[in-house]
Design an enzyme around this catalytic site. Structure first.
Site, PDB file in Angstrom:
ATOM      1  N   ASP A 272     -79.157  56.719  31.031  1.00 31.35           N
ATOM      2  CA  ASP A 272     -78.813  55.765  29.975  1.00 31.35           C
ATOM      3  C   ASP A 272     -78.653  56.445  28.619  1.00 31.35           C
ATOM      4  O   ASP A 272     -77.813  56.048  27.811  1.00 31.35           O
ATOM      5  CB  ASP A 272     -79.891  54.684  29.878  1.00 31.35           C
ATOM      6  CG  ASP A 272     -79.718  53.620  30.944  1.00 31.35           C
ATOM      7  OD1 ASP A 272     -79.159  53.934  32.005  1.00 31.35           O
ATOM      8  OD2 ASP A 272     -80.152  52.475  30.720  1.00 31.35           O
TER       9      ASP A 272
ATOM     10  N   CYS B 135     -85.556  56.897  36.802  1.00 30.10           N
ATOM     11  CA  CYS B 135     -84.963  56.418  35.555  1.00 30.10           C
ATOM     12  C   CYS B 135     -84.453  54.999  35.697  1.00 30.10           C
ATOM     13  O   CYS B 135     -84.540  54.387  36.746  1.00 30.10           O
ATOM     14  CB  CYS B 135     -83.890  57.388  35.060  1.00 30.10           C
ATOM     15  SG  CYS B 135     -84.640  58.876  34.332  1.00 30.10           S
ATOM     16  N   ASP B 136     -83.857  54.515  34.615  1.00 23.99           N
ATOM     17  CA  ASP B 136     -83.748  53.096  34.321  1.00 23.99           C
ATOM     18  C   ASP B 136     -83.280  52.206  35.469  1.00 23.99           C
ATOM     19  O   ASP B 136     -83.940  51.245  35.827  1.00 23.99           O
ATOM     20  CB  ASP B 136     -82.810  52.895  33.131  1.00 23.99           C
ATOM     21  CG  ASP B 136     -83.370  53.516  31.861  1.00 23.99           C
ATOM     22  OD1 ASP B 136     -84.117  54.489  31.966  1.00 23.99           O
ATOM     23  OD2 ASP B 136     -83.061  53.024  30.778  1.00 23.99           O
ATOM     24  N   LYS B 137     -82.112  52.447  36.035  1.00 21.15           N
ATOM     25  CA  LYS B 137     -81.575  51.530  37.045  1.00 21.15           C
ATOM     26  C   LYS B 137     -81.903  51.987  38.455  1.00 21.15           C
ATOM     27  O   LYS B 137     -81.782  51.210  39.398  1.00 21.15           O
ATOM     28  CB  LYS B 137     -80.047  51.407  36.905  1.00 21.15           C
ATOM     29  CG  LYS B 137     -79.588  51.070  35.502  1.00 21.15           C
ATOM     30  CD  LYS B 137     -80.312  49.868  34.935  1.00 21.15           C
ATOM     31  CE  LYS B 137     -80.167  49.791  33.432  1.00 21.15           C
ATOM     32  NZ  LYS B 137     -80.710  50.922  32.693  1.00 21.15           N
TER      33      LYS B 137
ATOM     34  N   CYS C 164     -88.104  59.804  29.659  1.00 19.43           N
ATOM     35  CA  CYS C 164     -88.373  59.975  28.225  1.00 19.43           C
ATOM     36  C   CYS C 164     -89.732  59.416  27.818  1.00 19.43           C
ATOM     37  O   CYS C 164     -90.158  58.371  28.297  1.00 19.43           O
ATOM     38  CB  CYS C 164     -87.250  59.353  27.408  1.00 19.43           C
ATOM     39  SG  CYS C 164     -85.645  60.108  27.736  1.00 19.43           S
TER      40      CYS C 164
ATOM     41  N   GLU D 106     -76.527  48.574  26.802  1.00 19.11           N
ATOM     42  CA  GLU D 106     -77.680  48.677  25.909  1.00 19.11           C
ATOM     43  C   GLU D 106     -77.200  48.953  24.488  1.00 19.11           C
ATOM     44  O   GLU D 106     -76.205  49.646  24.280  1.00 19.11           O
ATOM     45  CB  GLU D 106     -78.614  49.807  26.350  1.00 19.11           C
ATOM     46  CG  GLU D 106     -79.431  49.450  27.561  1.00 19.11           C
ATOM     47  CD  GLU D 106     -80.468  50.512  27.893  1.00 19.11           C
ATOM     48  OE1 GLU D 106     -81.318  50.223  28.735  1.00 19.11           O
ATOM     49  OE2 GLU D 106     -80.424  51.613  27.313  1.00 19.11           O
TER      50      GLU D 106
ATOM     51  N   SER E 267     -82.213  49.007  24.810  1.00 16.65           N
ATOM     52  CA  SER E 267     -83.037  50.072  25.363  1.00 16.65           C
ATOM     53  C   SER E 267     -84.502  49.748  25.117  1.00 16.65           C
ATOM     54  O   SER E 267     -84.859  49.069  24.152  1.00 16.65           O
ATOM     55  CB  SER E 267     -82.679  51.395  24.683  1.00 16.65           C
ATOM     56  OG  SER E 267     -83.690  52.351  24.883  1.00 16.65           O
TER      57      SER E 267
END
Length: 552
Positions: free
Chosen positions: A78, A119-121, A191, A442, A468
C-alpha cells in the site's frame, strides 16, 4: 484424510507419479499434506523475510508428522501504491488473494494449511479464504518492522508521509526529508505503527486464528522463527482433533476481534476487513454492531500515529494477550471462544500479566471511555461512515465548516499543497469508493499533507474512499452510500456547511431535503474511470463499504 481423494487407491497412481516428480517419497505422500501459503515477494518490505518463515513452518510440520507443500499468492504494498492510480488495485487484490487460495486448495485437496501473510490486503484475503474452505488453518505473519531513529527520536513511514507537507510549507528542507527517508524503515517487516497490516495481524490473534505473539513479535527477532515452527507443529494438532477455521471464526471470536480493535484504536480499514471475514464465515456484522462494541469498549492503547509508541513497545508491554487480559477484567472478552492453540480464549488470556500502565492503560484509567473507532451517521452518510477517533484532537471532535469539494484524490492533494485549503474547511473527496474509484483508494497523501502543513487541528476530511492506518486527525471515510451509487456525498456543493459531531456520532450536510431533492434530479452518474481489465469487472460486482466491500 481430505488428501486421500487425490492420492489413495489404484486410480490415483498417475497422481502419485506427479507427486513423486516433486521429489516426494511414498512415506511423505502417505502423511497428511499441509499447504504452506506464502506471500513472499521482493516488493513489499513486510514480505522479504517470508521465505525464512515458510521454511520454519515446514520444519514444524515435518517434526509433527506432516508433509508440507508450499505455494504462493500475490501481494501489493500500500505504501508504494499510495497516491497514484496504483492504489485502485490494493483493496481489489484482497478478493484475488482469497480466490487464489481457494482455487489451489480445492484443486489439490490439501488436508490443512498454514497461511503466511504480512501486509494490508493479504491478511484479510487469506482469512476470507480460510473461512470459505473451513479446514484446519493457522495464520503466522512475518511480523512488524522495528521503528527507525533519527536524531534520537523514533520515526516510521507515517513520519515521512507527514513530512512531505512540512517541506511544502518550508518547515523542513529536502535534505532533512532525505535523511528521514533513509532512517524511517530500518528493517524488513510490516511498518512499525498501528497501521492496517499490524492492526490485522493483532486482530488475527484476537479472533483466535494466530498463536500468541503473531501480531507483535518483531520480524527480525529469532522468536518469530520459533513462533513459525510452533505454528507448523500446531497445525498437525488441529488436524488430529478436527478443528477447522469456522470452529474458530465464530460470532464470539469476531466480537473479541472487534473489541480489541476498539481498545487499541486500529486502522479504520479493519472495519472493512473484519466485516468481510465475518461475511465469509457466515456470522455477518454491520456498522451498527461496530457502533455498539465501540460504545462499550474503552480505548486503552495508542500506538503511532496516535502516539510516539510503536508496535515494538506493545510487544515489550505484553502484546495482544495483555490487552485482552485487561479487557477481560471488565467482562468484555468472550472467554469461551476457541483458538488455534486448542484452548479457549479465557485460558489464553489468564496467563497474561495485563496492563503495564504505560503502553497499555488499566481498564479503570483509559485514554477514552469509548473505542478507538467511531461510526457516524446522518444525512451525508445514511448507511454510515467511520472515523479513527483515537487520533482526533479534542478541539476537532465537533466541527462545522464549508465544504471544499473534489472529485478525485489528486485534485484535493493539489489544492492542499498549493495552500488553497484554509483553517475551518471541510475537504470532501468523492468518487473514490469501491465502485467509483474503483477500488476505494487510501487517502494517506492528502491526510499527511494536511497534517504536515499544520492543519490537522482545523481542517476535516470526508471521503467515500478509505484511509491508511497511518492517518490521524478528523478524517472520516467509508461514507455510504458512495458517490458513484448516487449517495448524498455526490450532491455536496462547494461552500455547503457540513457539521461533524464525533461525540454524538453525527455527520450532517446542512442543506434542506428539498434542495437535495432538486440536486438529485439534476445528478447524472459519471462515466466509469476504468472500462477494461480486472478493475472494470471489480467495479461491476463490488458491494458497498458498509458491508465490507465484498464481491456480490
Amino acid at each position: 484424510m481430505r488428501s486421500d481423494r487425490m492420492k489413495r487407491g489404484v486410480t490415483r497412481a498417475p497422481h502419485r507419479s506427479l507427486l513423486k516428480a516433486d521429489g516426494l517419497t511414498d512415506e511423505e505422500i502417505s502423511r497428511p499434506i499441509v499447504a504452506v501459503v506464502n506471500s513472499a515477494n521482493e516488493v513489499i518490505p513486510g514480505h522479504l523475510q517470508l521465505d525464512a518463515i515458510a521454511d520454519a513452518v515446514k520444519a514444524g510440520i515435518r517434526m509433527a508428522g506432516g508433509t508440507p507443500l508450499e505455494f504462493s499468492t500475490i501481494g501489493i504494498c500500500d505504501g508504494i501504491a499510495m497516491g497514484h492510480p496504483g492504489m485502485r488495485y490494493s483493496l481489489a487484490s484482497r478478493e484475488v488473494i482469497a480466490d487464489s487460495v481457494e482455487l489451489v486448495m480445492q484443486a489439490h485437496a490439501f488436508d490443512a494449511m498454514v497461511l503466511i501473510p504480512n501486509c494490508d490486503k493479504i491478511i484479510p484475503g487469506m482469512l476470507m479464504a480460510a473461512a470459505r474452505l473451513d479446514i484446519p488453518t493457522i495464520v503466522v505473519s512475518g511480523g512488524p518492522m522495528l521503528a527507525g531513529r533519527l536524531r534520537g527520536k523514533p520515526v516510521d513511514l507515517d513520519t515521512v508521509f507527514t513530512s512531505v507537507g512540512a517541506v511544502a510549507t518550508g518547515e523542513m528542507s529536502e535534505d532533512d526529508l532525505c535523511a528521514l527517508e533513509d532512517a524511517a524503515c530500518p528493517t524488513c517487516g510490516s511498518c512499525a505503527g498501528l497501521f492496517t497490516a499490524n492492526s490485522m495481524n493483532c486482530l488475527t490473534e484476537a479472533i483466535g486464528m494466530g498463536l500468541p505473539g503473531n501480531g507483535t513479535v518483531p520480524a527480525v527477532y529469532s522468536e518469530r522463527l520459533r513462533l513459525a515452527k510452533k505454528a507448523g507443529m500446531q497445525i498437525m494438532e488441529l488436524l488430529r482433533h478436527g478443528i477447522t477455521a469456522r470452529d474458530v471464526i465464530t460470532r464470539e471470536a469476531v466480537r473479541n476481534a472487534m473489541t480489541l480493535d476498539m481498545a487499541f484504536g486500529g486502522s479504520s480499514n479493519t472495519v472493512l476487513h473484519l466485516t468481510a471475514i465475518a461475511h465469509e464465515a457466515g456470522v455477518p456484522i454491520t456498522l451498527d454492531d461496530w457502533a455498539e462494541v465501540s460504545a462499550r469498549t474503552p480505548n486503552l492503547v495508542r500506538i503511532s500515529p496516535a502516539s510516539e509508541y510503536r508496535i515494538e513497545d506493545l510487544y515489550y508491554a505484553g502484546g495482544v494477550t495483555a490487552i485482552l487480559a485487561e479487557l477481560d477484567k471488565a467482562g468484555l472478552i468472550e472467554r469461551k471462544a476457541l483458538t488455534v492453540t486448542g484452548e479457549k480464549m479465557g485460558e489464553v488470556v489468564k496467563r497474561s500479566r495485563g496492563a503495564d500502565g504505560q503502553v497499555i492503560r488499566p481498564i479503570d484509567d483509559p485514554y477514552y471511555p469509548e473505542g478507538g473507532l467511531r461510526v457516524l451517521k446522518g444525512n451525508l452518510a445514511p448507511r454510515g461512515a467511520v472515523v479513527k477517533q483515537s487520533a482526533v484532537a479534542p478541539e476537532m471532535r465537533k466541527h462545522t465548516g464549508p465544504a471544499r469539494v473534489f472529485d478525485s484524490e489528486e485534485a484535493a492533494v493539489d489544492a492542499i499543497l498549493h495552500g488553497r485549503i484554509k483553517p475551518g474547511d471541510v475537504v470532501v473527496i468523492r468518487y473514490e469508493g469501491p465502485k467509483g474509484g474503483p477500488g476505494m483508494r487510501e487517502m494517506l497523501q492528502p491526510t499527511s499533507a494536511i497534517s504536515g502543513m499544520g492543519l490537522s487541528t482545523s481542517v476535516a476530511l470526508i471521503t467515500d474512499g478509505r484511509f491508511s492506518g497511518a492517518t490521524k486527525g478528523p478524517c472520516i471515510g467509508h461514507v455510504s452510500p458512495e458517490a458513484a451509487e448516487g449517495g448524498p456525498i455526490a450532491l455536496v456543493e462547494e461552500g455547503d456547511a457540513i457539521e461533524i459531531d464525533i461525540d454524538a456520532g453525527l455527520i450532517t450536510l446542512a442543506v434542506t431535503d428539498e434542495r437535495l431533492a432538486m440536486r438529485r434530479r439534476a445528478w447524472t452518474p459519471p462515466e466509469p474511470k476504468v472500462t477494461s481489465g480486472y478493475l472494470a469487472r471489480y467495479a461491476r460486482f463490488v458491494g458497498s463499504a458498509d458491508t465490507g466491500a465484498v464481491l456480490e
